[in-house]
Design a protein around this motif. Structure first.
Motif, mmCIF file in Angstrom:
data_model
loop_
_atom_site.group_PDB
_atom_site.id
_atom_site.type_symbol
_atom_site.label_atom_id
_atom_site.label_comp_id
_atom_site.label_asym_id
_atom_site.label_seq_id
_atom_site.Cartn_x
_atom_site.Cartn_y
_atom_site.Cartn_z
ATOM 1 N N TYR A 219 -22.261 -30.832 -116.429
ATOM 2 C CA TYR A 219 -22.567 -32.253 -116.250
ATOM 3 C C TYR A 219 -21.391 -33.133 -116.647
ATOM 4 C CZ TYR A 219 -25.373 -36.553 -116.618
ATOM 5 O OH TYR A 219 -25.871 -37.817 -116.475
ATOM 6 N N CYS A 220 -20.797 -32.884 -117.818
ATOM 7 C CA CYS A 220 -19.729 -33.741 -118.316
ATOM 8 C C CYS A 220 -18.538 -33.774 -117.370
ATOM 9 C CB CYS A 220 -19.276 -33.263 -119.695
ATOM 10 S SG CYS A 220 -20.421 -33.629 -121.025
ATOM 11 N N VAL A 221 -18.103 -32.604 -116.930
ATOM 12 C CA VAL A 221 -16.940 -32.545 -116.046
ATOM 13 C C VAL A 221 -17.189 -33.325 -114.772
ATOM 14 C CG1 VAL A 221 -15.468 -31.009 -114.685
ATOM 15 C CG2 VAL A 221 -16.186 -30.340 -116.989
ATOM 16 N N PHE A 222 -18.378 -33.179 -114.216
ATOM 17 C CA PHE A 222 -18.653 -33.816 -112.930
ATOM 18 C C PHE A 222 -19.102 -35.271 -113.065
ATOM 19 C CE2 PHE A 222 -17.813 -29.755 -111.305
ATOM 20 C CZ PHE A 222 -17.511 -29.938 -109.960
ATOM 21 N N CYS A 223 -19.275 -35.757 -114.281
ATOM 22 C CA CYS A 223 -19.381 -37.207 -114.462
ATOM 23 C C CYS A 223 -18.098 -37.879 -113.984
ATOM 24 C CB CYS A 223 -19.611 -37.542 -115.936
ATOM 25 S SG CYS A 223 -21.251 -37.164 -116.551
ATOM 26 N N PHE A 224 -16.966 -37.348 -114.436
ATOM 27 C CA PHE A 224 -15.673 -37.914 -114.043
ATOM 28 C C PHE A 224 -15.338 -37.579 -112.598
ATOM 29 C CE2 PHE A 224 -10.956 -37.578 -113.873
ATOM 30 C CZ PHE A 224 -10.691 -38.932 -113.980
ATOM 31 N N VAL A 225 -15.511 -36.319 -112.206
ATOM 32 C CA VAL A 225 -15.219 -35.911 -110.830
ATOM 33 C C VAL A 225 -16.079 -36.701 -109.848
ATOM 34 C CG1 VAL A 225 -15.322 -34.000 -109.188
ATOM 35 C CG2 VAL A 225 -14.457 -33.608 -111.502
ATOM 36 N N GLY A 226 -17.376 -36.870 -110.188
ATOM 37 C CA GLY A 226 -18.263 -37.625 -109.312
ATOM 38 C C GLY A 226 -17.854 -39.071 -109.174
ATOM 39 N N GLY A 227 -17.429 -39.696 -110.278
ATOM 40 C CA GLY A 227 -16.975 -41.080 -110.213
ATOM 41 C C GLY A 227 -15.723 -41.239 -109.369
ATOM 42 N N TRP A 228 -14.769 -40.317 -109.551
ATOM 43 C CA TRP A 228 -13.546 -40.354 -108.748
ATOM 44 C C TRP A 228 -13.879 -40.169 -107.269
ATOM 45 C CZ3 TRP A 228 -11.123 -36.835 -105.528
ATOM 46 C CH2 TRP A 228 -9.797 -37.132 -105.167
ATOM 47 N N CYS A 229 -14.768 -39.229 -106.969
ATOM 48 C CA CYS A 229 -15.165 -38.992 -105.574
ATOM 49 C C CYS A 229 -15.901 -40.189 -104.977
ATOM 50 C CB CYS A 229 -16.048 -37.744 -105.491
ATOM 51 S SG CYS A 229 -15.182 -36.184 -105.757
ATOM 52 N N ALA A 230 -16.712 -40.878 -105.801
ATOM 53 C CA ALA A 230 -17.418 -42.061 -105.297
ATOM 54 C C ALA A 230 -16.440 -43.158 -104.911
ATOM 55 C CB ALA A 230 -18.411 -42.570 -106.343
ATOM 56 N N ASP A 231 -15.351 -43.327 -105.685
ATOM 57 C CA ASP A 231 -14.305 -44.278 -105.313
ATOM 58 C C ASP A 231 -13.622 -43.861 -104.016
ATOM 59 O OD1 ASP A 231 -14.603 -46.049 -107.420
ATOM 60 O OD2 ASP A 231 -13.101 -45.066 -108.687
ATOM 61 N N ARG A 232 -13.377 -42.571 -103.858
ATOM 62 C CA ARG A 232 -12.570 -42.081 -102.727
ATOM 63 C C ARG A 232 -13.395 -41.872 -101.456
ATOM 64 N NH1 ARG A 232 -7.605 -39.943 -101.964
ATOM 65 N NH2 ARG A 232 -7.345 -38.318 -100.365
ATOM 66 N N PHE A 233 -14.602 -41.308 -101.599
ATOM 67 C CA PHE A 233 -15.389 -40.921 -100.429
ATOM 68 C C PHE A 233 -16.648 -41.760 -100.219
ATOM 69 C CE2 PHE A 233 -13.338 -36.964 -102.008
ATOM 70 C CZ PHE A 233 -12.445 -36.788 -100.965
#
Length: 435
Positions: free
Chosen positions: A56-70
């Motif tokens: 969960y923790c890792v994909f909090c950041f990955v998910g936020g970055w992806c939401a900005d990009r995709f």
């Protein structure tokens, strides 16, 4: 609906929060039965609770970055499919190692939820509605936890804990279909949004722009993402969020076991009583968002107003948790825990709004994801440490005292570290709020 489609989007986000917390609370509600069925002890259950947050923790950041990009539409769709599948797959597991792996993968699916929700709100709501939007959509989270107690508890008792996981996973797939049909990344892309509503959202965000630094804004951004996410102000918000999350995951993971093991309730009574604190949390979410918007409008000082809500929420929660550690009967214990949940849940939506206000809009997803990553390290710490304290370190009373201490520390961190960029921090004549 013609001029208020954004609130229908808010309803979709409300339901995803409810499903997220229903799914993740299923393990804690079913924990007494899982322990009996598979022969686990409290320390082992604590590790399983914590394993969820590794992914969960890792994909909090990955998910936020992806939401900005995709864009949030695509990110949320993939995340919902993953978390629903692995929630249902929990029913097939029969050993500690298997459950450990599935819990990590389940956490990966749920990781993007918070940051992608915040990105969606940043895209869809006027700035002056941000506190209410975050608070009201986030009410679904504690309501999902409240629903988990009777729904999962009664399904587990009447059928099996495995059937309960299959049912909750299926609900996530139903939501996924609705999300793909009704959501678009921005109001401009959606045919159901009127020109008046689009203009309202765009105008608000243009006129009520928050200056993230003296030299950077959305139009003239000269700093990379790490400049913002490693700033003292963002780290202060992350620490406050971490303190709130420790209390949240302490209760989310261990409240059912506390009620059955320490207060000696059976599963059926626990399924009803265990919902009460989460109803209090729902009130706190709505209250915190409305209060922070109202105080900001009344004082013209966004930072001080939102800081005040966080400090009151965390300090009040710490006091209630500490008092709950000293009572031995179920009625005052549940009342104090409900009060603690109400006060604590004034915090998270205010943290999310602060992220929108102290970084440029193009960095909201990544900065929010980084804050959520740091905050959800509490999800790794709280369940496992609580299990160890219950098993070896003095029992539930010590665990309650530790949670209270962390909540108070979070309030102190906000007071000391979250300061304005300049002394005035007032709304200027052109509508800009200086931070």
């Amino acid at each position: 609906m013609k001029h208020h489609y954004r609130w229908f989007i808010g309803l979709l986000l409300f339901f995803t929060g409810a499903l997220n917390y229903l799914d993740r609370a299923a393990m804690s509600v079913a924990a007494p039965l899982i322990k009996h069925d598979l022969g686990f002890n409290d320390a082992e259950m604590g590790v399983l609770f914590s394993a969820f947050f590794v992914g969960y923790c890792v994909f909090c950041f990955v998910g936020g970055w992806c939401a900005d990009r995709f864009g949030p539409r695509r990110v949320f769709a993939i995340a919902a499919a993953v978390w629903s599948f692995f929630c249902g797959a929990t029913a097939l597991m029969s050993s500690f190692a298997q459950l450990l792996v599935v819990r990590v993968l389940f956490g990966i699916g749920e990781g993007p939820m918070g940051t992608t929700t915040n990105k969606s709100i940043a895209n869809w709501f006027p700035r002056n509605e941000a506190g209410r939007a975050v608070g009201l959509t986030a009410i679904g989270q504690p309501l999902g936890a409240a629903l988990a107690a009777p729904l999962v508890g009664l399904l587990a008792v009447n059928f099996s804990w495995r059937i309960a996981f299959v049912a909750t996973g299926f609900l996530g797939l139903v939501w996924l279909v609705a999300w793909l049909v009704f959501f678009r990344d921005t109001p401009a892309q959606h045919p159901c949004v009127s020109e008046q509503e689009r203009a309202l959202i765009q105008c608000s965000r243009a006129q009520l722009r928050v200056v993230a630094s003296p030299v950077a804004d959305d139009a003239n951004e000269i700093h990379g993402v790490w400049h913002y996410v490693l700033s003292t102000r963002v780290l202060a918000v992350a620490f406050a969020f971490f303190s709130f999350n420790y209390v949240l995951y302490f209760l989310l993971s261990w409240l059912p076991s506390y009620l059955t093991d320490f207060q000696h309730l059976d599963i059926r009574h626990m399924a009803v009583v265990g919902a009460i604190p989460w109803l209090g949390a729902s009130i706190g979410l709505a209250l915190g968002g409305v209060a922070s918007d109202w105080l900001t409008k009344r004082t013209g000082n966004a930072l001080r107003s939102r800081k005040g809500v966080i400090v009151v929420g965390l300090c009040g929660s710490a006091a209630c948790v500490l008092m709950a550690s000293r009572v031995a009967t179920v009625t005052p214990a549940v009342a104090l825990i409900a009060a603690a949940a109400l006060l604590a849940f004034m915090t998270p939506q205010t943290c999310w709004v602060l992220i929108q206000e102290i970084v440029p809009g193009s960095r909201v997803g990544a900065a929010g994801g980084f804050v959520h990553l740091l905050a959800n390290l509490a999800g790794i710490l709280a369940p496992g440490l609580t299990g160890w304290l219950v098993q070896y370190g003095g029992g539930y009373r010590v665990a309650f005292c530790f949670a209270a201490t962390l909540a108070a520390a979070g309030a102190l961190g906000v007071i000391v570290l979250l300061r304005p960029f300049n002394a005035s921090h007032k709304r200027s004549a052109d509508g800009t709020v200086a931070m």
